[in-house]
Design a protein around this motif. Structure first.
Motif, short mmCIF file in Angstrom:
data_model
loop_
_atom_site.label_atom_id
_atom_site.label_comp_id
_atom_site.label_asym_id
_atom_site.label_seq_id
_atom_site.Cartn_x
_atom_site.Cartn_y
_atom_site.Cartn_z
N THR A 146 -18.10 -19.98 75.41
CA THR A 146 -18.83 -19.75 76.29
C THR A 146 -20.01 -19.21 76.15
OG1 THR A 146 -17.53 -17.44 76.61
CG2 THR A 146 -16.52 -19.33 77.84
N VAL A 147 -21.12 -19.21 77.80
CA VAL A 147 -22.64 -18.27 76.74
C VAL A 147 -22.94 -17.79 78.31
CG1 VAL A 147 -23.58 -19.99 77.02
CG2 VAL A 147 -25.24 -18.89 75.75
N ASP A 148 -23.25 -16.02 77.55
CA ASP A 148 -23.87 -15.76 79.31
C ASP A 148 -25.74 -16.02 79.84
OD1 ASP A 148 -24.56 -14.36 77.64
OD2 ASP A 148 -24.08 -12.37 78.07
N ILE A 149 -25.73 -15.60 80.38
CA ILE A 149 -27.15 -16.00 80.85
C ILE A 149 -28.04 -14.84 79.35
CG2 ILE A 149 -29.32 -14.96 82.44
CD1 ILE A 149 -27.34 -16.94 83.82
N ALA A 150 -27.68 -14.36 78.59
CA ALA A 150 -28.68 -14.12 77.91
C ALA A 150 -28.20 -14.44 76.72
CB ALA A 150 -27.83 -12.15 77.15
N GLY A 151 -27.60 -15.25 76.63
CA GLY A 151 -27.42 -16.44 75.70
C GLY A 151 -27.74 -17.54 76.16
N ILE A 152 -27.77 -17.83 76.71
CA ILE A 152 -28.54 -18.99 77.18
C ILE A 152 -29.99 -18.59 77.02
CG2 ILE A 152 -29.51 -20.40 78.93
CD1 ILE A 152 -27.10 -19.79 80.69
N GLN A 153 -30.75 -17.59 77.92
CA GLN A 153 -32.25 -17.35 76.90
C GLN A 153 -32.95 -17.43 75.59
OE1 GLN A 153 -31.95 -13.59 79.29
NE2 GLN A 153 -33.50 -14.74 81.04
N ALA A 154 -30.87 -16.52 75.09
CA ALA A 154 -31.13 -16.63 73.22
C ALA A 154 -31.73 -17.88 72.14
CB ALA A 154 -30.49 -15.68 72.97
N ILE A 155 -30.63 -19.20 73.22
CA ILE A 155 -30.83 -20.25 72.97
C ILE A 155 -32.06 -21.01 73.25
CG2 ILE A 155 -29.92 -22.95 73.62
CD1 ILE A 155 -26.81 -21.36 73.86
N PHE A 156 -32.56 -21.03 74.18
CA PHE A 156 -33.91 -21.49 74.54
C PHE A 156 -35.00 -20.89 73.75
CE2 PHE A 156 -30.97 -23.46 77.66
CZ PHE A 156 -31.55 -25.31 77.27
N ALA A 157 -35.23 -19.52 73.48
CA ALA A 157 -36.04 -18.56 73.29
C ALA A 157 -36.22 -19.51 71.52
CB ALA A 157 -36.14 -17.10 72.86
N GLY A 158 -35.19 -19.79 70.95
CA GLY A 158 -35.46 -19.67 69.89
C GLY A 158 -35.45 -21.65 69.33
N GLY A 159 -35.15 -21.97 70.13
CA GLY A 159 -35.18 -23.77 69.98
C GLY A 159 -36.59 -23.80 70.75
N PHE A 160 -37.68 -22.91 71.37
CA PHE A 160 -38.43 -22.41 71.85
C PHE A 160 -39.52 -22.12 70.18
CE2 PHE A 160 -43.10 -20.30 73.17
CZ PHE A 160 -44.02 -21.46 73.33
N ALA A 161 -39.09 -21.38 69.73
CA ALA A 161 -40.02 -20.14 68.66
C ALA A 161 -39.91 -21.42 67.62
CB ALA A 161 -39.05 -19.57 67.98
N GLU A 162 -39.09 -21.81 67.84
CA GLU A 162 -38.88 -23.61 65.75
C GLU A 162 -40.05 -24.21 65.78
OE1 GLU A 162 -36.80 -23.37 62.75
OE2 GLU A 162 -36.73 -21.28 63.25
N ILE A 163 -40.51 -24.63 67.78
CA ILE A 163 -40.97 -25.71 67.59
C ILE A 163 -42.51 -25.50 67.65
CG2 ILE A 163 -40.35 -26.18 70.49
CD1 ILE A 163 -41.28 -28.74 70.29
N ASP A 164 -42.29 -24.54 68.05
CA ASP A 164 -43.89 -23.65 68.77
C ASP A 164 -44.84 -23.43 67.52
OD1 ASP A 164 -45.77 -22.71 70.37
OD2 ASP A 164 -45.38 -20.06 69.39
#
Length: 202
Positions: free
Chosen positions: A97-115
């Protein structure tokens, strides 16, 4: 959000990209290699199959998806999407399971890598024109409803992709066409927008 619910969203996202193959090919044929539709269909199929076959938690599922994309050949989109997914899995929880903050962390992590890998900004006419505003919308979301979060991201990605019509290509083969590229959207931004459109389908 459970692993199963996240998996369904990812599969909707992949289906959305695959359905747009002809449109993406047509866009890319104007100033590119006319292979973006095929490449994105390969990526989408690989992600979808990996997600369906995965039997672990959220981090394992995203890691499986990243590994599936990494094994593909062809197209500049492959390493970019692999990097994005890899960044996501690094920030994902191991559980189911993942909450809203966790979803935000997932996509922030993905963005940081590709950026870090891409270096492209809004206005450079790349996939980042859709991903940057979508990532920003996810980060800025303050509610508690994941559907609203993904809807906001999809709207931001679609607007970003549409805005690429106004820009001159600054990366890839299209760069050599200069101002002739004005009026045509970027295929990478459009495919990213379709992916987020699918993510917004519960």
């Amino acid at each position: 959000m459970t692993t199963h619910e996240f998996a369904l969203r990812l599969q909707h996202a992949c289906a959305s990209v695959m359905a747009a193959e002809q449109e993406l090919t047509e866009i890319d044929s104007k100033f590119g290699d006319a292979d973006h539709g095929l490449t994105m269909t390969k990526i989408a199929k690989a992600i979808s199959a990996a997600v369906e076959a995965s039997d672990g938690g959220i981090q394992t599922m995203l890691d499986d998806a990243a590994m599936a994309v990494m094994s593909l050949n062809g197209g500049s989109a492959v390493p970019l999407w692999n990097t994005w997914l890899d960044g996501m899995q690094e920030a994902a929880p191991e559980g189911d399971t993942v909450d809203i903050a966790g979803i935000q962390a997932i996509f922030a992590g993905g963005f940081a890598e590709i950026d870090d890998m891409s270096g492209a900004k809004v206005g450079d006419k790349t996939m980042m024109d859709a991903l940057i505003p979508a990532s920003g919308a996810i980060a800025a979301y303050t509610g508690s409803d994941e559907q609203a979060l993904f809807t906001a991201a999809a709207q931001a990605a679609a607007k970003g992709a549409e805005n690429t019509r106004q820009f001159v290509s600054k990366f890839g083969r299209a760069k050599s066409y200069g101002e002739k590229t004005i009026g045509t959207p970027d295929a990478g931004a459009v495919s990213m927008a379709y992916f987020f459109q699918g993510l917004a389908q519960a």
